[in-house]
Design an enzyme around this catalytic site. Structure first.
Site, short mmCIF file in Angstrom:
data_model
loop_
_atom_site.label_atom_id
_atom_site.label_comp_id
_atom_site.label_asym_id
_atom_site.label_seq_id
_atom_site.Cartn_x
_atom_site.Cartn_y
_atom_site.Cartn_z
N ASP A 482 0.83 -1.20 0.00
CA ASP A 482 0.00 0.00 0.00
C ASP A 482 0.87 1.25 0.00
O ASP A 482 2.06 1.20 0.30
CB ASP A 482 -0.91 -0.04 1.24
CG ASP A 482 -2.23 0.66 1.00
OD1 ASP A 482 -2.32 1.48 0.08
OD2 ASP A 482 -3.19 0.38 1.76
N ASP A 552 -10.92 1.71 -3.41
CA ASP A 552 -11.50 1.38 -2.11
C ASP A 552 -13.03 1.38 -2.18
O ASP A 552 -13.69 1.01 -1.21
CB ASP A 552 -11.03 2.39 -1.05
CG ASP A 552 -9.65 2.05 -0.52
OD1 ASP A 552 -9.15 0.95 -0.82
OD2 ASP A 552 -9.06 2.89 0.19
C1 GLA Z 1 -5.79 1.90 2.01
C2 GLA Z 1 -6.17 0.73 1.13
C3 GLA Z 1 -7.21 -0.11 1.83
C4 GLA Z 1 -6.70 -0.58 3.17
C5 GLA Z 1 -6.26 0.61 4.00
C6 GLA Z 1 -5.56 0.17 5.27
O1 GLA Z 1 -6.82 2.81 2.10
O2 GLA Z 1 -6.63 1.16 -0.11
O3 GLA Z 1 -7.57 -1.20 1.04
O4 GLA Z 1 -5.63 -1.46 2.97
O5 GLA Z 1 -5.37 1.45 3.29
O6 GLA Z 1 -5.12 1.23 6.04
#
Ligand code: GLA
Length: 748
Positions: A482, A552
């Site tokens: 990430d 997301d």
């Molecule tokens: C980001 C990612 C999510 C999740 C969060 C965790 O927003 O896109 O899928 O992994 O971080 O903090």
């Protein structure tokens, strides 16, 4: 087979693919000009076309040099000689001047296609490829540019890149090095002005398609946040007005890069267009000592005179066969369940094991432990950088979890955010200088975290050792990588003041180096890149991870539009897509469980919900979705994608299909997005079938089932030509967001 033709005088070069030709040549023995890109042609000499243009004979027009520079179609323009359009190369020399006059020097045909040091690049794979290398040089300063062109014949794609070598005696500071420019006509073949196709977005709203008129001056998309970002894809397309899936012209270009970029189009007063693409010159400088070389990222480009669909399929083939690497490139990926939307930070060993147990009973193959398993991380404010397991939450650590998972026949996946550090972390307390920040300035925070300076070798070594330890001890099969903030407050404690302008590019090279080292150390590791959803979904990242988290926003209704945008540019095999809970956490919308599955099946497929809270009926539907995945994922991953109808355009329904390369089998998804009273059935005109093959159409899954049991039911039999022209009737469905999958199979 070489796809490069050269004339007898050796000053005209034509690069062919199956359906396209690209032509460049030397003008008056001095400059490299761009002559043609479009449908395949056979001639090499196009001088008949320019007989009356001011650009033609430079020598006869010496007094009008500035006009020549400003009007002529160049292949890779320098700086400061009178061309007032966007330049491709600019450098600051020790005497304070920045003029670069790039003169043609010579060419070479190289067999094969070499990788680009430190950067992602397309590779030949099964294809025999030759590369045309053209050298240009600024006679005064010794700055030399080598342009590389490689054609992927079957995919109709040409890859371009640039090397800049300092053959002078003194250090120079590069101030812009674009990867490609192209000077061309501004109208399509019907005389209508080209328009600009781009994809913009923000968090949870990625891949929004936009088509704009190209006015005079500059227009385009860019990123200056240190990563590609979700504000725009680093792609650009020049398209005919009213472009459709199967009609109109498209020139499509992708930049294989994951940092600041500029993708611009400039229309000049005489209605010519210059397209330019590369690292954004803002916040970029690079000191080049004598003998040193700077490598630009690669651009891949295609041309289609049969609409967007052909461009899409060309890029899909290119990325699947010539960019994505590793074990999982052509493989079905494990069906995963991710605990993020199920628990956020609030989980412990028991919770994870109970999720895994239920999941394994439904056929799910991997548990991904998302954010919150390390340090003291129970909220987003702490511990990034401290990649050791929180044994209070997870007694026995990830090893214990992984052992229990393997008893259930499941694998373990783990989330990392390697490029980040929390000010509240042991790492930051020990190495505050490892964070990118300016001494004396309070650094801007985002999610209360700072960016680690991964341009530094010592930082990268630390990260590799921490991450490798976790992977090794817990037998981790998958990493979600990430990256949740922009870069700001730019300063690297590791670079001298006159090299601070190199930080952003060095940062990107650092990210690539980290991922490359990880993949070398763990060749079986499945990597999924992610950046607050799809904020670093770019072609560069695909070289390291065969899949990227698309957004997301897991609401299936929203995902239809987001995935349509992503599928225009990238293969379905790399789109991270999960079934999540309803009401959806981002939008509050409720979509039938089976529709959520149908939409996620068009990507990597997995779950992101608390399976222990589902009803028995919903768990039965999971088993059904898992079965569909196993049956059809090979087809979805490897087939040709056809967009049949778009909710974005008709406001009512969405429909797309993926057909096998031999055209014997298509899986088609129909989603009835919005119901209306007294609506007739929908008539769908299939695409991509073989007109002469006879097909049987069967409904293989529908969101309307209640008990998890459904039978494939044949509903029609017809020739491909009939299904494509007379169409297929999809009966009206009750309720919003209802969906059906059809299998259209050749009848032998
Ligand atoms: C980001 C990612 C999510 C999740 C969060 C965790 O927003 O896109 O899928 O992994 O971080 O903090």
């Amino acid at each position: 087979m070489s796809n490069i033709s050269i004339n007898d005088r050796q000053d005209l070069f034509r690069i062919d693919t199956a359906n396209t030709s690209y032509m460049i040549g030397v003008k008056d023995g001095l400059y490299l000009g761009h002559f043609y890109y479009g449908p395949r042609i056979r001639d090499l000499d196009l001088s008949y076309r320019t007989a009356f243009a001011p650009e033609n004979a430079l020598k006869e027009h010496e007094p009008e040099m500035v006009i020549f520079m400003d009007c002529s179609r160049f292949e890779y323009p320098g700086w400061g000689k009178g061309d007032s359009r966007e330049g491709a190369l600019k450098a600051l020399f020790p005497d304070g001047t920045s003029c670069v006059d790039l003169r043609y020097q010579g060419y070479e045909i190289l067999s094969g296609k070499a990788p680009v040091p430190g950067l992602p690049s397309t590779f030949p794979g099964e294809e025999e490829i030759s590369t045309l290398k053209i050298d240009l040089k600024d006679p005064l300063t010794g700055l030399k540019v080598s342009l590389y062109y490689s054609a992927f014949y079957a995919c109709d794609v040409i890859a371009r890149r640039v090397e800049v070598r300092n053959e002078g005696a003194t250090e120079v500071v590069l101030q812009r090095v674009l990867s490609a420019t192209m000077d061309m006509h501004s109208n399509d073949r019907k005389g209508r002005p080209f328009e600009l196709l781009t994809f913009h977005g923000t968090w949870a709203r990625e891949f929004t398609r936009e088509i704009r008129a190209i006015g005079h001056g500059r227009t385009g998309v860019a990123s200056i946040c240190g990563k590609t970002g979700n504000r725009a894809q680093s792609f650009l397309g020049l398209v005919s007005p009213d472009i459709t899936q199967d009609s109109g012209e498209v020139f499509g270009m992708h930049l294989l890069y994951s940092g600041n970029f500029s993708s611009m189009v400039e229309k000049s007063p005489n209605d010519e267009i210059r397209v330019s693409m590369g690292i954004h010159p803002e916040e970029f400088t690079w000191n080049l000592k004598p003998g040193e070389v700077f490598y630009s990222p690669e651009v891949v480009m295609t041309y289609s005179d049969q609409g967007l669909g052909r461009m899409t399929r060309s890029f899909h083939d290119l990325f699947r066969e010539h960019l994505i690497r590793g074990k999982y490139r052509n493989m079905k990926r494990p069906i995963l369940i991710n605990n993020w939307e199920a628990t956020y930070f609030d989980f412990d060993m028991d919770k994870l094991l109970s999720i895994a147990k239920q999941a394994s009973e439904c056929g799910i193959e991997m548990l991904v432990v998302d954010d919150g398993w390390f340090g003291r991380r129970n909220d987003p404010n702490t511990s990034l950088g401290d990649w050791t397991v929180n044994e209070e939450k997870l007694p026995g650590g990830l090893k214990f979890l992984s052992d229990r998972l393997s008893e259930m026949g499941m694998k373990l996946g783990v989330w990392f955010e390697p490029e980040m550090v929390s000010p509240d972390s042991d790492l930051y307390r020990a190495h505050p200088d490892w964070a990118i920040s300016i001494s004396g300035r309070d650094p801007s925070r985002s999610r209360n975290q700072l960016v680690l300076d991964v341009s530094r070798q010592d930082v990268r070594d630390y990260l590799i050792s921490m991450i490798s330890d976790v992977i090794k001890t817990a037998n981790v099969a998958y990493v979600k990588w990430d990256m949740n903030r922009h870069l700001s407050d730019l300063y690297s404690a590791d670079l001298p003041s006159d090299r601070q302008g190199e930080l952003l590019h060095r940062f990107v090279l650092g990210v690539y180096d980290l991922q490359e080292r990880l993949l070398q150390a763990f060749p079986d590791l499945l990597l999924e890149n992610c950046s607050s959803g799809g904020a670093r979904f770019d072609a560069g990242m695909l070289y390291y991870s065969p899949q990227i988290w698309t957004s997301d926003d897991t609401d299936a209704f929203e995902r239809v539009r987001i995935q349509e945008g992503a599928e225009t540019l990238y293969p379905l095999s790399c789109l991270g897509a999960h079934v999540s809970i309803c009401p959806n956490h981002v939008t509050g919308r409720t979509v039938p469980f089976m529709t959520r599955g149908h939409v996620a099946l068009a990507g990597t497929f997995g779950y992101e919900l608390d399976i222990t809270k589902l009803t028995d009926e919903e768990r039965k539907l999971i088993s059904r979705q898992v079965e569909l995945f196993h049956k059809y994922n090979d087809l979805i991953r490897n087939g040709d994608y056809y967009r049949i109808a778009s909710y974005r355009e008709n406001g009512l329904y969405d429909c797309y299909g993926v057909i096998s390369k031999d055209k014997s089998e298509m899986i088609m998804t129909f989603i009835h997005m919005m119901n209306q009273p007294c609506r007739p059935n929908r008539l769908i005109f299939l695409c991509g079938l073989d007109p002469d093959k006879r097909y049987e159409v069967a409904k293989i899954s529908t969101s309307e089932i209640k008990d998890g049991e459904e039978e494939a039911s044949p509903i029609a039999e017809a020739y491909g030509s009939t299904l494509m022209n007379a169409g297929l009737v999809i009966p009206c469905m009750y309720g919003d967001f209802q969906s059906v999958l059809y299998l259209i199979k050749e009848k032998k």
